[in-house]
Write a protein that holds these residues in place. Structure first.
Motif, mmCIF file in Angstrom:
data_model
loop_
_atom_site.group_PDB
_atom_site.id
_atom_site.type_symbol
_atom_site.label_atom_id
_atom_site.label_comp_id
_atom_site.label_asym_id
_atom_site.label_seq_id
_atom_site.Cartn_x
_atom_site.Cartn_y
_atom_site.Cartn_z
ATOM 1 N N LEU A 369 -89.461 65.609 11.988
ATOM 2 C CA LEU A 369 -89.670 64.378 12.756
ATOM 3 C C LEU A 369 -90.772 63.544 12.113
ATOM 4 O O LEU A 369 -90.694 62.305 12.077
ATOM 5 C CB LEU A 369 -90.042 64.720 14.199
ATOM 6 N N GLY A 370 -91.810 64.212 11.589
ATOM 7 C CA GLY A 370 -92.887 63.497 10.912
ATOM 8 C C GLY A 370 -92.397 62.747 9.692
ATOM 9 O O GLY A 370 -92.808 61.607 9.442
ATOM 10 N N VAL A 371 -91.508 63.366 8.911
ATOM 11 C CA VAL A 371 -90.946 62.697 7.732
ATOM 12 C C VAL A 371 -90.131 61.478 8.157
ATOM 13 O O VAL A 371 -90.224 60.398 7.556
ATOM 14 C CB VAL A 371 -90.074 63.683 6.930
ATOM 15 N N GLN A 372 -89.338 61.632 9.202
ATOM 16 C CA GLN A 372 -88.542 60.509 9.695
ATOM 17 C C GLN A 372 -89.438 59.372 10.175
ATOM 18 O O GLN A 372 -89.225 58.203 9.832
ATOM 19 C CB GLN A 372 -87.639 60.971 10.833
ATOM 20 N N LEU A 373 -90.457 59.707 10.953
ATOM 21 C CA LEU A 373 -91.345 58.686 11.505
ATOM 22 C C LEU A 373 -92.177 58.035 10.407
ATOM 23 O O LEU A 373 -92.420 56.817 10.432
ATOM 24 C CB LEU A 373 -92.252 59.307 12.567
ATOM 25 N N SER A 374 -92.606 58.808 9.421
ATOM 26 C CA SER A 374 -93.387 58.251 8.320
ATOM 27 C C SER A 374 -92.591 57.182 7.572
ATOM 28 O O SER A 374 -93.095 56.094 7.284
ATOM 29 C CB SER A 374 -93.805 59.372 7.362
ATOM 30 N N GLY A 375 -91.333 57.495 7.271
ATOM 31 C CA GLY A 375 -90.509 56.519 6.568
ATOM 32 C C GLY A 375 -90.179 55.310 7.409
ATOM 33 O O GLY A 375 -90.166 54.173 6.924
ATOM 34 N N ALA A 376 -89.928 55.526 8.708
ATOM 35 C CA ALA A 376 -89.531 54.426 9.585
ATOM 36 C C ALA A 376 -90.674 53.473 9.892
ATOM 37 O O ALA A 376 -90.454 52.283 10.143
ATOM 38 C CB ALA A 376 -88.961 54.992 10.882
ATOM 39 N N GLN A 400 -95.335 70.012 2.516
ATOM 40 C CA GLN A 400 -94.566 70.775 3.500
ATOM 41 C C GLN A 400 -93.117 70.313 3.589
ATOM 42 O O GLN A 400 -92.416 70.661 4.534
ATOM 43 C CB GLN A 400 -95.234 70.650 4.876
ATOM 44 N N LEU A 401 -92.676 69.518 2.614
ATOM 45 C CA LEU A 401 -91.303 69.032 2.623
ATOM 46 C C LEU A 401 -90.343 70.184 2.373
ATOM 47 O O LEU A 401 -90.645 71.131 1.646
ATOM 48 C CB LEU A 401 -91.113 67.945 1.567
ATOM 49 N N SER A 402 -89.162 70.083 2.955
ATOM 50 C CA SER A 402 -88.174 71.155 2.853
ATOM 51 C C SER A 402 -86.809 70.582 2.503
ATOM 52 O O SER A 402 -86.454 69.477 2.934
ATOM 53 C CB SER A 402 -88.097 71.916 4.190
ATOM 54 N N SER A 403 -86.042 71.342 1.729
ATOM 55 C CA SER A 403 -84.697 70.915 1.352
ATOM 56 C C SER A 403 -83.749 70.911 2.541
ATOM 57 O O SER A 403 -82.649 70.361 2.472
ATOM 58 C CB SER A 403 -84.142 71.852 0.268
ATOM 59 N N THR A 404 -84.160 71.509 3.651
ATOM 60 C CA THR A 404 -83.311 71.532 4.838
ATOM 61 C C THR A 404 -83.430 70.247 5.657
ATOM 62 O O THR A 404 -82.676 70.060 6.617
ATOM 63 C CB THR A 404 -83.681 72.724 5.737
ATOM 64 N N MET A 405 -84.362 69.380 5.297
ATOM 65 C CA MET A 405 -84.523 68.124 6.027
ATOM 66 C C MET A 405 -83.355 67.192 5.727
ATOM 67 O O MET A 405 -82.702 67.299 4.690
ATOM 68 C CB MET A 405 -85.850 67.459 5.653
ATOM 69 N N VAL A 406 -83.096 66.266 6.644
ATOM 70 C CA VAL A 406 -81.980 65.328 6.484
ATOM 71 C C VAL A 406 -82.181 64.528 5.206
ATOM 72 O O VAL A 406 -83.203 63.827 5.062
ATOM 73 C CB VAL A 406 -81.890 64.387 7.699
#
Length: 651
Positions: A369-376, A400-406
């Motif tokens: 969710l943090g990755v999504q919110l950071s980009g948005a 902490q990025l993961s290959s399982t993220m969207v």
């Protein structure tokens, strides 16, 4: 019928007393004061009014007897603190208005009676001056005047002055101008002093709790007592929504309130109704915007947050908040490409504090969710002039990025992170853009790939052939129906490529096209970027006068606090003045450049630090210039370099 409304401790009773005294001589039968705060039995309201009027009691029908007596009277009837007896008071007042034409009724309450013809007069906190108001004007504001009086009464040594005025203003603002809170805070002055009182506001219920005022009723002996009184008047549903609203920071919209507060028993419409009740109780404030925004006054917010912490739903509500903010920022990101700057900022700019809070939660509990919110949210940070803060937020996620993220969200994260280094770190801009290109190309995301290529071409870290190949690919992807702001990205990348290649005349031509299209589309942020590019190309072409004229145009556009391109305009202006041989004007521009750079974490300082030794030589200080240009000088932090090159004026 007039109802004085407001939160506990805002001064309703004080104002009602003044009104009663003023009307005492204006009515044939004077003014009658009926205190209701200590009354717990709704059935005794009629008796309390009769007692205040010195009327005999009737065992058979007390209300009928009271109304009969009032029919011939001409008076002001004041019912003080009616909120906990609202139904009984409402029924009695309705009957009085219908049967006693000579009686005027003034009610003080935290909620309106909602009777036909009722006039609501809502009290808010006392006025608080702005930070820059001088002492003589600040004294005219109610909050400052009250605090000064109360503090002097508590400690005869206290005198309001230019030195302590900023602290008094800060204290009054953080107490929402609430008279009760100001009175209680002032009572702490002899023991804690002004700064000590301010420093302990994060524990306001303890700070404003231990001191007792004999002149105050029990429910107002402490700030916590006052809020407890208000909270007990709420229904269980209202209490539930009230504590849930404490997850918001800096205000919230109706839709956001519903997203966080609804549950199995409360649908969106029920939340709306409850929110209206909380506004009536003065526990939630609403502004005059359209659509309106809501917020909890600071003391009410801390009280609600305390109630949320004590509940079993704190973590679930914080998750709902982070999810709702992320969903809103997705809309923000999409709207950015189709809306002009000003309406877009008006719609979303007030949500920044909520974004910050949601990002903090996501970093600790939900990295995806943090990755999504950071980009948005990155574009919002950019247009608000907060790129350094956004870079720090995005960097916290990197390890902490993961290959399982969207993949689409991960690709956007890299693209928007790349954009954050535009004009300040070409290597990082290219690296992050390449991450985005590889992910988004594989996904077949045309717009996402287009934006990633824009950052790659605009990084200034490719050779001419590579950059041209990237621009050609952007041209093949671009679609005619795309909004103007989106299609302008290719022109921005082209300008950056031409500047990196030293093709100054061509870069200027593209800037003129870009400027016209951005102005027509209502995109002042793009206009500022273009003017910055244009001024730089003019300077490189040996046209310092033209560069100065363009910089003046950029600096005159307003919004300088959030416009990052002000830095470039000031740096280019200083360089132009040095080229023209005017060291005094160059110094003034550099001083303004330093002040602007300090509040922006020195993010573009390195691009213009060579101006400091140039100025030193122009002012006849070659030894300073040599020291600044030396290896030792280059290792100094930005502020030390500025002090060395410009003197103590920068401090």
């Amino acid at each position: 019928l007039t109802t004085l409304l407001g939160s506990g401790g805002v001064g309703k009773t004080t104002l009602a007393l003044q009104v009663a005294h003023a009307w005492q001589a204006r009515c044939r039968d004077g003014a009658v004061w009926v205190p209701l705060a200590q009354l717990s039995d709704p059935g005794l309201v009629v008796s309390a009014v009769a007692q205040a009027l010195c009327l005999p009691q009737s065992d058979r029908d007390p209300q009928a007897a009271l109304l009969l007596a009032l029919e011939s009277m001409e008076l002001l009837l004041v019912l003080d603190n009616a909120e906990h007896l609202l139904q009984s008071v409402t029924e009695l007042v309705r009957a009085i208005l219908a049967q006693a034409p000579g009686v005027r009724v003034l009610v003080t309450s935290q909620s309106p009676l909602k009777l036909h013809g009722e006039r609501e007069f809502r009290l808010h906190g006392l006025s608080v001056p702005g930070d820059q108001e001088p002492l003589d004007q600040a004294r005219r504001h109610g909050a400052v005047l009250m605090f000064a009086d109360e503090a002097h009464a508590a400690d005869r040594r206290f005198v309001l002055s230019d030195d302590n005025l900023p602290g008094v203003i800060e204290l009054c603002r953080r107490l929402d101008g609430l008279p009760l809170a100001i009175k209680l805070a002032a009572a702490r002055m002899p023991l804690l002093g002004l700064q000590g009182t301010i420093d302990r506001l994060h524990e306001r219920f303890r700070l404003l709790g231990a001191t007792r005022h004999a002149s105050l009723p029990a429910r107002q002996q402490t700030l916590l007592n006052a809020l407890d009184w208000s909270h007990e008047l709420l229904t269980p549903s209202e209490q539930r929504v009230f504590r849930r609203l404490s997850v918001f920071a800096g205000g919230f919209s109706l839709n956001m309130a519903a997203a966080v507060a609804r549950d199995e028993q409360l649908d969106d419409w029920a939340v709306i109704d409850v929110l209206g009740a909380l506004v009536d109780h003065s526990l939630v404030s609403v502004d005059a915007a359209d659509p309106p925004r809501y917020h909890l006054p600071e003391s009410a917010h801390e009280y609600a947050a305390m109630k949320l912490r004590d509940s079993q739903e704190a973590e679930s509500i914080r998750r709902l908040h982070a999810q709702a903010v992320t969903e809103m920022m997705e809309s923000c990101y999409e709207d950015y490409w189709v809306m002009a700057d000003e309406p877009w900022l008006a719609r979303y700019g007030g949500e920044l504090d909520n974004v910050r809070q949601a990002l903090i939660w996501a970093h600790e509990h939900d990295l995806a969710l943090g990755v999504q919110l950071s980009g948005a949210s990155a574009l919002l940070y950019l247009l608000l002039g907060l790129a350094p803060e956004c870079r720090r937020q995005a960097q916290m996620l990197e390890g902490q990025l993961s290959s399982t993220m969207v993949p689409a969200l991960l690709g956007r994260y890299w693209v928007e992170r790349s954009r954050l280094y535009w004009g300040m770190d070409n290597a990082r801009m290219r690296e992050f853009a390449q991450h985005g290109v590889s992910i988004l190309r594989e996904l077949g995301d045309a717009r996402g790939l287009y934006l990633a290529l824009r950052c790659l071409a605009g990084s200034g870290a490719l050779d001419s052939a590579q950059a041209q190949a990237v621009l050609d690919e952007m041209g093949r992807i671009e679609q005619a129906h795309w909004p103007t702001r989106l299609r302008l990205q290719r022109l921005l990348a082209r300008v950056a490529m031409l500047r990196a290649a030293g093709e100054w005349a061509q870069a200027q031509d593209v800037c003129m096209v870009l400027l016209a299209r951005a102005q027509a589309a209502g995109l002042p942020a793009v206009v500022s970027a273009t003017l910055s590019y244009l001024a730089g190309t003019q300077l490189q072409q040996g046209l310092p006068d033209k560069a100065l004229e363009t910089c003046r145009q950029l600096l005159s556009t307003g919004c300088q606090r959030r416009n990052n391109f002000v830095i470039h305009a000031l740096g280019i202006s200083a360089s132009a003045w040095l080229t023209l041989g005017d060291a005094a004007q160059a110094r003034q521009c550099l001083l303004e450049f330093v002040r602007a750079s300090r509040v922006r974490d020195w993010e573009w300082f390195a691009l213009y630090q060579d101006l400091l030794p140039r100025l030193a030589r122009a002012e006849g200080h070659p030894e300073v210039a040599d020291r600044l240009a030396s290896d030792e000088g280059q290792k100094l932090d930005p502020l030390s370099m500025c002090v060395l090159g410009l003197g103590v004026q920068v401090i």
